[in-house]
Design a protein around this motif. Structure first.
Motif, short mmCIF file in Angstrom:
data_model
loop_
_atom_site.label_atom_id
_atom_site.label_comp_id
_atom_site.label_asym_id
_atom_site.label_seq_id
_atom_site.Cartn_x
_atom_site.Cartn_y
_atom_site.Cartn_z
N LEU A 193 -3.88 19.90 -2.05
CA LEU A 193 -3.86 18.96 -0.93
C LEU A 193 -4.98 17.93 -1.04
CD1 LEU A 193 -3.04 21.38 2.04
CD2 LEU A 193 -1.54 19.66 1.00
N VAL A 194 -6.14 18.35 -1.52
CA VAL A 194 -7.25 17.41 -1.70
C VAL A 194 -6.87 16.34 -2.72
CG1 VAL A 194 -9.60 17.15 -2.56
CG2 VAL A 194 -9.04 19.04 -1.02
N LEU A 195 -6.26 16.77 -3.84
CA LEU A 195 -5.84 15.82 -4.86
C LEU A 195 -4.73 14.91 -4.34
CD1 LEU A 195 -5.85 18.21 -7.94
CD2 LEU A 195 -7.22 16.13 -7.72
N LEU A 196 -3.84 15.50 -3.55
CA LEU A 196 -2.70 14.74 -3.05
C LEU A 196 -3.14 13.71 -2.00
CD1 LEU A 196 0.33 14.78 -3.62
CD2 LEU A 196 0.63 16.30 -1.66
N ILE A 197 -3.88 14.18 -1.00
CA ILE A 197 -4.29 13.30 0.09
C ILE A 197 -5.36 12.31 -0.38
CG2 ILE A 197 -5.34 13.23 2.39
CD1 ILE A 197 -4.10 15.99 2.89
N GLY A 198 -6.25 12.78 -1.26
CA GLY A 198 -7.32 11.90 -1.75
C GLY A 198 -6.87 10.97 -2.86
N GLY A 199 -5.59 10.99 -3.18
CA GLY A 199 -5.10 10.18 -4.29
C GLY A 199 -5.32 8.69 -4.10
N THR A 200 -5.25 8.22 -2.87
CA THR A 200 -5.44 6.78 -2.64
C THR A 200 -6.84 6.33 -3.02
OG1 THR A 200 -5.98 7.31 -0.34
CG2 THR A 200 -3.71 6.64 -0.81
N ARG A 201 -7.80 7.26 -2.97
CA ARG A 201 -9.17 6.94 -3.37
C ARG A 201 -9.40 7.29 -4.84
NH1 ARG A 201 -14.28 8.72 0.18
NH2 ARG A 201 -13.36 7.02 1.41
N PHE A 202 -8.91 8.46 -5.26
CA PHE A 202 -9.15 8.91 -6.63
C PHE A 202 -8.43 8.05 -7.67
CE2 PHE A 202 -9.59 13.41 -4.76
CZ PHE A 202 -10.93 13.21 -4.51
N PHE A 203 -7.21 7.65 -7.35
CA PHE A 203 -6.34 7.06 -8.38
C PHE A 203 -5.98 5.61 -8.11
CE2 PHE A 203 -5.00 11.65 -7.97
CZ PHE A 203 -5.81 12.09 -9.02
N ARG A 204 -6.90 4.87 -7.48
CA ARG A 204 -6.66 3.44 -7.28
C ARG A 204 -6.47 2.76 -8.63
NH1 ARG A 204 -11.06 3.57 -3.56
NH2 ARG A 204 -12.34 2.47 -5.12
N GLY A 205 -5.38 2.03 -8.76
CA GLY A 205 -5.04 1.40 -10.02
C GLY A 205 -3.81 2.02 -10.68
N MET A 206 -3.40 3.19 -10.18
CA MET A 206 -2.18 3.80 -10.69
C MET A 206 -0.97 3.02 -10.19
SD MET A 206 -2.57 6.88 -12.39
CE MET A 206 -1.55 8.23 -11.80
N PRO A 207 0.19 3.13 -10.85
CA PRO A 207 1.39 2.42 -10.39
C PRO A 207 1.73 2.77 -8.95
CG PRO A 207 1.74 3.30 -12.58
CD PRO A 207 0.42 3.86 -12.11
N ARG A 208 2.25 1.81 -8.21
CA ARG A 208 2.57 2.02 -6.80
C ARG A 208 3.58 3.15 -6.62
NH1 ARG A 208 4.38 -3.19 -3.56
NH2 ARG A 208 2.24 -3.71 -4.18
N THR A 209 4.50 3.28 -7.55
CA THR A 209 5.51 4.32 -7.43
C THR A 209 4.88 5.71 -7.41
OG1 THR A 209 6.98 2.90 -8.71
CG2 THR A 209 7.69 5.16 -8.38
#
Length: 361
Positions: free
Chosen positions: A288-304
């Motif tokens: 859940l931390v990886l999933l919810i925090g994805g917008t911060r952790f993975f900025r720059g990943m494809p929008r999809t």
């Protein structure tokens, strides 16, 4: 002294087994086939009248043990040697202890996967050849083919290990391991209790397979984290991932997830329920931390990727709602299997998008 960055470029094609690796895999398979023929001859002589499967001392068990042995040798030798192959040089910069841990986890998973896959294959064949005895001639032929093919697959698998291949290996290993535990369990009504009930049958092969699968998969996730760290570092240095701190944070979260997954198998629910439940909950929390925090952790990943992540989160919330006693649509077993599938399904999606981040095609 300056150092050369050997991390693969974000837009580079993933490494594949070269001509040398392909040739070596064939020769290794030939050698294993010869060893398998000798092994099959000894099995045929000293254990006559074997059946394909269905009894404790069956050909499936002997074949699975032989496949595990050659898989252990092939994966150890090739994974150690492949660090000099194109696209794998970055592994030489790892600390010795980390490289040893990675090697051990890769070897354990390939060994366990070879055992489970061969055992399951012969169990399926036994359903089509009920009561078929294995005479010495067929013991030699089948064992030679089994050990040869096992060595070939394992050799190529570890010769050009990438994050994408490791995630595929992880998913295949967990799927085959859990399905094997399901079909070999002594309690056909296990699903009426809970998923972890598969690991509660003391001294039964199905429980060893189930708990061993979780432990080995947990070890593989910790190695998987090293590959994720390397990929994220390359993307961060290329300016594709915008949060440099995530390069350190995300792998740590994956390591914790792997440790928690291994502990689920180390502490079966009938041996230590608090530790088992704490481990399972800890794995879910890291997810859940990886999933919810994805917008911060993975900025720059494809929008999809983010669309898919929110879909996984919505599926998790819906599963929890359908499981709560007030609704009770899902049983505990169904809920556990769904959560398990969501976690590793998300890992597969995450790795696929991590591999194409920064590419323009």
């Amino acid at each position: 002294m300056s150092t050369v960055n050997t991390s693969p470029r974000p837009d580079a094609a993933p490494p594949t087994p070269g001509r040398k690796a392909e040739s070596e895999a064939v020769y290794a398979a030939f050698a294993a086939g010869i060893i398998g023929a000798i092994y099959g001859l000894l099995v045929g002589i000293f254990a006559p009248d074997l059946q394909l499967a269905g009894v404790a001392d069956s050909f499936s068990v002997w074949a699975a043990c032989g496949a595990a042995a050659v898989a252990a040798v092939a994966s150890t030798l090739e994974y150690w040697r492949s660090r000099d192959r194109p696209g794998q040089e970055w592994r030489r910069s790892l600390p010795s202890w980390k490289y040893i841990v990675n090697t051990v986890s890769v070897v354990i998973v390939h060994t366990a996967l070879a055992f489970v896959a061969v055992y399951a294959l012969y169990r399926v064949l036994a359903m089509g050849f009920i009561g078929l005895p294995i005479v010495t001639f067929w013991a030699v032929v089948l064992m030679s083919v089994t050990l040869g093919l096992t060595t070939w697959f394992v050799y190529l698998s570890v010769s050009a290990m990438t994050t994408q291949r490791m995630s595929s290996l992880l998913l295949a290993f967990i799927a085959i391991g859990t399905l094997t535990a399901m079909v070999t369990t002594p309690d056909p009504k296990w699903w009426t209790i809970h998923f972890s009930h598969l690991g509660t049958f003391e001294d039964d092969l199905s429980s060893w397979v189930f708990n061993g699968t979780l432990i080995a998969a947990g070890l593989l996730v910790t190695t998987f984290a090293v590959y994720v760290a390397n990929d994220m570092r390359a993307l961060s240095e290329a300016g594709i991932l915008e949060n440099p701190r995530a390069v350190r944070t995300v792998p740590v979260l994956f390591v914790i997830m792997g440790i928690m997954l291994a502990c689920v198998g180390i502490f079966p629910v009938d041996v230590n329920m608090p530790a088992h439940n704490l481990s399972a909950s800890g794995m879910a929390v890291m997810y859940l931390v990886l999933l919810i925090g994805g917008t911060r952790f993975f900025r720059g990943m494809p929008r999809t990727y983010f669309v898919a992540s929110w879909a996984f989160l919505a599926a998790m919330v819906a599963s929890v709602i359908l499981f709560i006693p007030a609704i009770g649509f899902f049983s505990l077993t169904a809920f556990e299997i769904i959560v398990f599938a969501l976690i590793f399904g998300w890992i597969a999606v995450f790795i696929r998008f991590l591999g194409v981040a920064g590419r323009k095609d």
